[in-house]
Write a protein that holds these residues in place. Sequence first.
Motif, PDB file in Angstrom:
ATOM      1  N   PRO A   1      11.859  17.685  13.447  1.00  0.00           N
ATOM      2  CA  PRO A   1      12.994  18.565  13.746  1.00  0.00           C
ATOM      3  C   PRO A   1      13.549  18.385  15.164  1.00  0.00           C
ATOM      4  CG  PRO A   1      11.287  19.792  12.635  1.00  0.00           C
ATOM      5  CD  PRO A   1      10.721  18.437  12.930  1.00  0.00           C
ATOM      6  N   ALA A   2      12.683  18.174  16.128  1.00  0.00           N
ATOM      7  CA  ALA A   2      13.161  17.985  17.500  1.00  0.00           C
ATOM      8  C   ALA A   2      13.969  16.688  17.611  1.00  0.00           C
ATOM      9  CB  ALA A   2      11.991  17.968  18.470  1.00  0.00           C
ATOM     10  N   LEU A   3      13.487  15.629  17.000  1.00  0.00           N
ATOM     11  CA  LEU A   3      14.188  14.350  17.032  1.00  0.00           C
ATOM     12  C   LEU A   3      15.533  14.442  16.304  1.00  0.00           C
ATOM     13  CD1 LEU A   3      14.011  11.389  17.923  1.00  0.00           C
ATOM     14  CD2 LEU A   3      12.957  10.898  15.722  1.00  0.00           C
ATOM     15  N   LEU A   4      15.555  15.104  15.162  1.00  0.00           N
ATOM     16  CA  LEU A   4      16.803  15.274  14.419  1.00  0.00           C
ATOM     17  C   LEU A   4      17.811  16.107  15.211  1.00  0.00           C
ATOM     18  CD1 LEU A   4      15.461  15.862  10.806  1.00  0.00           C
ATOM     19  CD2 LEU A   4      16.580  13.827  11.707  1.00  0.00           C
ATOM     20  N   THR A   5      17.337  17.123  15.912  1.00  0.00           N
ATOM     21  CA  THR A   5      18.226  17.959  16.726  1.00  0.00           C
ATOM     22  C   THR A   5      18.815  17.152  17.877  1.00  0.00           C
ATOM     23  OG1 THR A   5      16.970  19.931  16.153  1.00  0.00           O
ATOM     24  CG2 THR A   5      18.353  20.056  18.119  1.00  0.00           C
ATOM     25  N   ILE A   6      18.008  16.343  18.509  1.00  0.00           N
ATOM     26  CA  ILE A   6      18.491  15.500  19.608  1.00  0.00           C
ATOM     27  C   ILE A   6      19.531  14.503  19.093  1.00  0.00           C
ATOM     28  CG2 ILE A   6      17.808  13.692  21.232  1.00  0.00           C
ATOM     29  CD1 ILE A   6      15.142  15.280  21.546  1.00  0.00           C
ATOM     30  N   ALA A   7      19.265  13.882  17.959  1.00  0.00           N
ATOM     31  CA  ALA A   7      20.212  12.923  17.371  1.00  0.00           C
ATOM     32  C   ALA A   7      21.517  13.611  16.997  1.00  0.00           C
ATOM     33  CB  ALA A   7      19.586  12.257  16.150  1.00  0.00           C
ATOM     34  N   TRP A   8      21.428  14.813  16.399  1.00  0.00           N
ATOM     35  CA  TRP A   8      22.637  15.554  16.042  1.00  0.00           C
ATOM     36  C   TRP A   8      23.443  15.885  17.293  1.00  0.00           C
ATOM     37  CZ3 TRP A   8      24.308  20.298  17.655  1.00  0.00           C
ATOM     38  CH2 TRP A   8      25.468  20.769  17.051  1.00  0.00           C
TER      39      TRP A   8
ATOM     40  N   MET B   1       0.807  -1.201   0.000  1.00  0.00           N
ATOM     41  CA  MET B   1       0.000   0.000   0.000  1.00  0.00           C
ATOM     42  C   MET B   1       0.846   1.260   0.000  1.00  0.00           C
ATOM     43  SD  MET B   1      -3.591  -0.758   0.641  1.00  0.00           S
ATOM     44  CE  MET B   1      -3.826   0.919   0.374  1.00  0.00           C
ATOM     45  N   GLY B   2       2.092   1.123   0.267  1.00  0.00           N
ATOM     46  CA  GLY B   2       2.932   2.321   0.333  1.00  0.00           C
ATOM     47  C   GLY B   2       3.544   2.480   1.718  1.00  0.00           C
ATOM     48  N   LEU B   3       4.295   3.528   1.876  1.00  0.00           N
ATOM     49  CA  LEU B   3       4.969   3.784   3.144  1.00  0.00           C
ATOM     50  C   LEU B   3       4.035   4.452   4.141  1.00  0.00           C
ATOM     51  CD1 LEU B   3       8.340   5.139   1.758  1.00  0.00           C
ATOM     52  CD2 LEU B   3       7.939   2.913   2.775  1.00  0.00           C
ATOM     53  N   PRO B   4       4.161   4.077   5.397  1.00  0.00           N
ATOM     54  CA  PRO B   4       3.327   4.716   6.424  1.00  0.00           C
ATOM     55  C   PRO B   4       3.817   6.142   6.687  1.00  0.00           C
ATOM     56  CG  PRO B   4       4.813   3.117   7.407  1.00  0.00           C
ATOM     57  CD  PRO B   4       4.991   3.019   5.916  1.00  0.00           C
ATOM     58  N   ILE B   5       3.083   7.107   6.215  1.00  0.00           N
ATOM     59  CA  ILE B   5       3.467   8.520   6.301  1.00  0.00           C
ATOM     60  C   ILE B   5       3.702   8.984   7.743  1.00  0.00           C
ATOM     61  CG2 ILE B   5       2.753  10.884   5.754  1.00  0.00           C
ATOM     62  CD1 ILE B   5       3.643   9.124   3.336  1.00  0.00           C
ATOM     63  N   PRO B   6       2.887   8.596   8.729  1.00  0.00           N
ATOM     64  CA  PRO B   6       3.165   9.047  10.103  1.00  0.00           C
ATOM     65  C   PRO B   6       4.536   8.605  10.613  1.00  0.00           C
ATOM     66  CG  PRO B   6       0.929   8.234   9.961  1.00  0.00           C
ATOM     67  CD  PRO B   6       1.605   7.902   8.648  1.00  0.00           C
ATOM     68  N   VAL B   7       4.974   7.408  10.235  1.00  0.00           N
ATOM     69  CA  VAL B   7       6.286   6.926  10.667  1.00  0.00           C
ATOM     70  C   VAL B   7       7.387   7.766  10.033  1.00  0.00           C
ATOM     71  CG1 VAL B   7       7.894   4.989  10.568  1.00  0.00           C
ATOM     72  CG2 VAL B   7       5.481   4.592  11.099  1.00  0.00           C
ATOM     73  N   ILE B   8       7.257   8.067   8.767  1.00  0.00           N
ATOM     74  CA  ILE B   8       8.255   8.888   8.077  1.00  0.00           C
ATOM     75  C   ILE B   8       8.272  10.296   8.670  1.00  0.00           C
ATOM     76  CG2 ILE B   8       8.866   9.955   5.879  1.00  0.00           C
ATOM     77  CD1 ILE B   8       7.811   7.406   4.542  1.00  0.00           C
ATOM     78  N   GLY B   9       7.113  10.834   8.944  1.00  0.00           N
ATOM     79  CA  GLY B   9       7.039  12.157   9.555  1.00  0.00           C
ATOM     80  C   GLY B   9       7.700  12.186  10.917  1.00  0.00           C
ATOM     81  N   PHE B  10       7.559  11.113  11.689  1.00  0.00           N
ATOM     82  CA  PHE B  10       8.192  11.029  13.007  1.00  0.00           C
ATOM     83  C   PHE B  10       9.707  10.998  12.874  1.00  0.00           C
ATOM     84  CE2 PHE B  10       9.975   8.368  16.409  1.00  0.00           C
ATOM     85  CZ  PHE B  10       9.661   9.163  17.499  1.00  0.00           C
ATOM     86  N   LEU B  11      10.224  10.263  11.882  1.00  0.00           N
ATOM     87  CA  LEU B  11      11.667  10.157  11.709  1.00  0.00           C
ATOM     88  C   LEU B  11      12.302  11.485  11.317  1.00  0.00           C
ATOM     89  CD1 LEU B  11      11.943   6.726   9.886  1.00  0.00           C
ATOM     90  CD2 LEU B  11      12.459   7.231  12.272  1.00  0.00           C
ATOM     91  N   PHE B  12      11.564  12.324  10.618  1.00  0.00           N
ATOM     92  CA  PHE B  12      12.097  13.615  10.179  1.00  0.00           C
ATOM     93  C   PHE B  12      11.581  14.770  11.029  1.00  0.00           C
ATOM     94  CE2 PHE B  12      12.611  10.935   6.429  1.00  0.00           C
ATOM     95  CZ  PHE B  12      13.963  11.127   6.204  1.00  0.00           C
TER      96      PHE B  12
END
Length: 71
Positions: A14-21, A1-12
């Motif tokens: 900004p707060a999560l990316l800042t914490i990982a950086w 059916m395609g990629l689960p958009i909520p999961v992709i949105g969670f991975l990108f």
Amino acid sequence: MGLPIPVIGFLFNPALLTIAWAFGAVKFWAGYHKTSFEEDQKKRMALTALWPLLFVASQNYRQGFRRALKD
């Protein structure tokens, strides 16, 4: 059916990316002495700040980054 958009949105998220950086930057900074990179303060700051880009682009940097993160 395609990629689960909520999961992709969670991975990108900004707060999560800042914490990982920040986590990667702190770990790299603390272990910098384990790498073969030159002990120059400006170079150390640049390599730490740009770690995600350099990690993707350079095999030499990936090896140094992994050495810095080892206990």
